[in-house]
Scaffold this motif. Structure first.
Motif, PDB file in Angstrom:
ATOM      1  N   MET A   1       0.851  -1.196   0.000  1.00  0.00           N
ATOM      2  CA  MET A   1       0.000   0.000   0.000  1.00  0.00           C
ATOM      3  C   MET A   1       0.890   1.250   0.000  1.00  0.00           C
ATOM      4  SD  MET A   1      -3.329   0.552   0.071  1.00  0.00           S
ATOM      5  CE  MET A   1      -3.959  -0.908   0.879  1.00  0.00           C
ATOM      6  N   THR A   5      -2.643   4.338  -3.508  1.00  0.00           N
ATOM      7  CA  THR A   5      -3.728   3.409  -3.199  1.00  0.00           C
ATOM      8  C   THR A   5      -4.453   3.822  -1.917  1.00  0.00           C
ATOM      9  OG1 THR A   5      -2.061   1.958  -2.201  1.00  0.00           O
ATOM     10  CG2 THR A   5      -2.773   1.441  -4.435  1.00  0.00           C
ATOM     11  N   THR A   6      -3.706   4.430  -0.989  1.00  0.00           N
ATOM     12  CA  THR A   6      -4.335   4.944   0.224  1.00  0.00           C
ATOM     13  C   THR A   6      -5.354   6.031  -0.105  1.00  0.00           C
ATOM     14  OG1 THR A   6      -2.406   4.437   1.595  1.00  0.00           O
ATOM     15  CG2 THR A   6      -3.919   6.106   2.434  1.00  0.00           C
ATOM     16  N   LYS A   9      -8.567   4.475  -1.350  1.00  0.00           N
ATOM     17  CA  LYS A   9      -9.329   3.907  -0.239  1.00  0.00           C
ATOM     18  C   LYS A   9      -9.995   5.014   0.586  1.00  0.00           C
ATOM     19  CE  LYS A   9      -7.990   0.202   1.860  1.00  0.00           C
ATOM     20  NZ  LYS A   9      -7.235  -0.795   2.670  1.00  0.00           N
ATOM     21  N   MET A  51     -14.903   1.090  -3.205  1.00  0.00           N
ATOM     22  CA  MET A  51     -13.517   1.041  -3.665  1.00  0.00           C
ATOM     23  C   MET A  51     -13.458   0.879  -5.174  1.00  0.00           C
ATOM     24  SD  MET A  51     -11.746  -1.114  -0.567  1.00  0.00           S
ATOM     25  CE  MET A  51     -10.139  -1.239  -1.339  1.00  0.00           C
ATOM     26  N   ALA A  55     -12.016   3.812  -7.705  1.00  0.00           N
ATOM     27  CA  ALA A  55     -10.997   3.437  -8.684  1.00  0.00           C
ATOM     28  C   ALA A  55     -11.459   3.761 -10.104  1.00  0.00           C
ATOM     29  CB  ALA A  55     -10.682   1.948  -8.557  1.00  0.00           C
ATOM     30  N   TRP A  63     -11.118  -1.653  -8.392  1.00  0.00           N
ATOM     31  CA  TRP A  63     -10.113  -1.472  -7.338  1.00  0.00           C
ATOM     32  C   TRP A  63      -8.862  -2.313  -7.590  1.00  0.00           C
ATOM     33  CZ3 TRP A  63      -7.324   0.646  -3.882  1.00  0.00           C
ATOM     34  CH2 TRP A  63      -6.559  -0.127  -2.996  1.00  0.00           C
ATOM     35  N   GLU A  64      -9.026  -3.558  -7.980  1.00  0.00           N
ATOM     36  CA  GLU A  64      -7.870  -4.437  -8.183  1.00  0.00           C
ATOM     37  C   GLU A  64      -6.964  -3.892  -9.282  1.00  0.00           C
ATOM     38  OE1 GLU A  64      -5.108  -7.327  -7.648  1.00  0.00           O
ATOM     39  OE2 GLU A  64      -6.767  -6.715  -6.333  1.00  0.00           O
ATOM     40  N   ARG A  67      -5.144  -0.937  -7.781  1.00  0.00           N
ATOM     41  CA  ARG A  67      -4.125  -1.407  -6.835  1.00  0.00           C
ATOM     42  C   ARG A  67      -2.884  -1.890  -7.572  1.00  0.00           C
ATOM     43  NH1 ARG A  67      -1.686  -5.456  -5.229  1.00  0.00           N
ATOM     44  NH2 ARG A  67      -2.779  -6.804  -6.707  1.00  0.00           N
ATOM     45  N   GLY A  71       0.134   0.648  -7.496  1.00  0.00           N
ATOM     46  CA  GLY A  71       1.094  -0.001  -6.603  1.00  0.00           C
ATOM     47  C   GLY A  71       2.410  -0.326  -7.276  1.00  0.00           C
TER      48      GLY A  71
END
Length: 273
Positions: A1, A5-6, A9, A51, A55, A63-64, A67, A71
């Motif tokens: 994270m 990404t924070t 969220k 989420m 995104a 979201w994935e 991430r 990330g």
């Protein structure tokens, strides 16, 4: 994270609060994004749904996907999403390439241009395009990666530029699509909360670190900007010197003043709002 990404969220939690209260603007935007991606509309909006919505609003499939890309885990040729594109830059004429090699050749032929990823394609853009996205064209961010966000993917320079883009998207896109007034109310801290943040992040008048959580960061930003004069116009060097008294990363703090509406900037001058 990481900080990127924070941020997604954080937006998701804010959206969930708005959707739970059946906020009109939030509900409308959630329906639009869900229909665009053929998602089922849930009976109640849970954090996992929000989420995905946050995104999607930032230019990713879900979201994935966010991430993975934010990330720094995406592989060459992966779909990088619409993160470096948006409604604010649709009027710009850009060079589009399906081949990275062709995009690089164009970049090397034009020393003032920049190479950005777009899904599985590539864009060559000007500094005006970057400015419209809220991203700096300063060599301090671009020289190390050769003005190429594909080449520089995952590097410290890329992370810094992506943070600028994400903060600008909160200002230009997120606030335009969701209920900004309610979001700002949710980010207000009580006196007790603010005092706790100050004790955690300030030592001997200097910042130990810049808080990643936006609510805590706003406490610090308001404390800093409160030490500047109203009705005075500051040049950038003045702001930099002022912020260096508190933390070495004056560029981030200066940018945060603007992104969070605590200061405005025009013609090289800054002033409190």
């Amino acid at each position: 994270m990481n900080a990127l990404t924070t941020e997604i969220k954080t937006r998701a939690r804010l959206l969930q609060k708005l959707l739970e209260t059946r906020n009109t603007a939030a509900s409308k935007r959630a329906l639009i994004l869900s229909r665009q991606r053929n998602w089922e509309i849930p009976d109640s909006w849970q954090l996992k749904h929000c989420m995905n919505l946050a995104a999607a609003d930032a230019g990713f499939q879900n979201w994935e996907h966010a991430r993975l890309v934010l990330g720094g885990e995406a592989k060459p040729g992966d779909d990088m999403g619409d993160f470096w594109h948006g409604a604010e830059v649709t009027s710009f004429f850009n060079h589009w390439y399906a081949s990275y090699a062709e995009a690089q050749a164009q970049l090397h032929a034009h020393e003032t241009d920049y190479l950005l990823p777009y899904r599985r394609q590539y864009l060559i853009v000007t500094s005006d395009y970057l400015q419209a996205m809220g991203v700096s064209a300063s060599p301090e961010f671009w020289s190390a990666i050769g003005r190429d966000l594909v080449l520089g993917y995952g590097s410290a320079s890329w992370l810094n530029l992506a943070q600028q883009r994400l903060q600008a998207s909160r200002t230009e896109r997120f606030k335009a699509n969701w209920d900004a007034s309610q979001i700002m109310l949710d980010l207000q801290s009580t006196e007790v909360e603010a005092e706790r943040v100050m004790k955690s992040f300030v030592r001997d008048g200097r910042l130990v670190s810049i808080p990643e959580q936006r609510k805590k960061r706003l406490v610090i930003l308001r404390w800093l900007v409160g030490q500047l004069q109203f009705e005075r116009r500051y040049v950038e060097a003045d702001i930099n010197s002022f912020l260096l008294q508190f933390h070495s990363d004056f560029a981030t703090l200066r940018r945060e003043f603007i992104m969070n509406g605590l200061m405005e900037r025009a013609d090289g001058e800054y002033w409190r709002v």
